[in-house]
Design a protein around this motif. Structure first.
Motif, PDB file in Angstrom:
ATOM      1  N   VAL A  34       8.912  -9.902 -12.148  1.00 24.93           N
ATOM      2  CA  VAL A  34       7.426  -9.490 -11.681  1.00 24.93           C
ATOM      3  C   VAL A  34       7.219  -9.072  -9.838  1.00 24.93           C
ATOM      4  O   VAL A  34       6.850  -8.743  -9.474  1.00 24.93           O
ATOM      5  N   ALA A  35       8.411  -9.394  -9.510  1.00 25.24           N
ATOM      6  CA  ALA A  35       7.838  -9.757  -8.176  1.00 25.24           C
ATOM      7  C   ALA A  35       8.445  -8.364  -7.352  1.00 25.24           C
ATOM      8  O   ALA A  35       7.973  -8.018  -6.624  1.00 25.24           O
ATOM      9  N   TYR A  36      10.509  -7.743  -8.298  1.00 24.50           N
ATOM     10  CA  TYR A  36      10.122  -6.104  -7.563  1.00 24.50           C
ATOM     11  C   TYR A  36       8.259  -5.804  -8.027  1.00 24.50           C
ATOM     12  O   TYR A  36       8.506  -4.951  -7.719  1.00 24.50           O
ATOM     13  N   ARG A  37       7.757  -5.756  -9.331  1.00 25.27           N
ATOM     14  CA  ARG A  37       6.623  -5.446  -9.690  1.00 25.27           C
ATOM     15  C   ARG A  37       6.034  -5.270  -8.422  1.00 25.27           C
ATOM     16  O   ARG A  37       5.225  -4.117  -8.556  1.00 25.27           O
TER      17      ARG A  37
ATOM     18  N   LEU B  44       2.846  -3.305  -3.846  1.00 21.00           N
ATOM     19  CA  LEU B  44       2.396  -3.914  -2.478  1.00 21.00           C
ATOM     20  C   LEU B  44       2.172  -2.718  -1.106  1.00 21.00           C
ATOM     21  O   LEU B  44       2.173  -1.633  -0.268  1.00 21.00           O
ATOM     22  N   LEU B  45       4.094  -1.571  -1.253  1.00 17.27           N
ATOM     23  CA  LEU B  45       4.853  -0.702  -0.920  1.00 17.27           C
ATOM     24  C   LEU B  45       3.708   0.561  -0.977  1.00 17.27           C
ATOM     25  O   LEU B  45       3.204   1.283  -0.286  1.00 17.27           O
ATOM     26  N   LYS B  46       3.284   0.352  -2.551  1.00 22.29           N
ATOM     27  CA  LYS B  46       2.560   1.598  -2.516  1.00 22.29           C
ATOM     28  C   LYS B  46       1.545   1.769  -1.741  1.00 22.29           C
ATOM     29  O   LYS B  46       0.855   3.094  -0.982  1.00 22.29           O
ATOM     30  N   VAL B  47       0.556   0.670  -1.908  1.00 19.97           N
ATOM     31  CA  VAL B  47      -0.255   0.399  -0.802  1.00 19.97           C
ATOM     32  C   VAL B  47      -0.486   0.414   0.199  1.00 19.97           C
ATOM     33  O   VAL B  47      -1.217   1.338   0.489  1.00 19.97           O
ATOM     34  N   PHE B  48       0.093   0.760   1.154  1.00 23.09           N
ATOM     35  CA  PHE B  48       0.669  -0.445   1.992  1.00 23.09           C
ATOM     36  C   PHE B  48       1.248   1.571   2.319  1.00 23.09           C
ATOM     37  O   PHE B  48       0.203   2.278   3.571  1.00 23.09           O
TER      38      PHE B  48
END
Length: 75
Positions: A43-46, A51-55
């Motif tokens: 879950v933390a990985y997903r 969040l990386l995609k949003v950033f």
């Protein structure tokens, strides 16, 4: 009956954190903790990927807006 009295009246070793610290866990409890650990990592990985995609999307939009505004200010 007071709630604090009910909380402190729990038998020794009933707290799962105390059992983890002392190692007083059954094999089933250890297996459940391992599975929960893997689920937590997944879950933390997903969430991290999301969040990386949003950033990256926000950085891209900011770059596009900066380029358009620079173009419009030049002409």
């Amino acid at each position: 009956m007071c709630l604090a009295a009910a909380v402190t009246a729990s038998p020794a070793g009933a707290n799962i954190l105390d059992q983890i610290k002392t190692g007083n866990l059954s094999y089933a409890s250890m297996a459940v903790l391992v599975v929960l650990g893997f689920i937590t990592l997944y879950v933390a990985y997903r969430i991290g990927r999301f969040l990386l995609k949003v950033f990256c999307i926000l950085v891209g939009v900011a770059a596009i807006v900066a380029a358009v505004s620079w173009f419009l200010l030049q002409h």
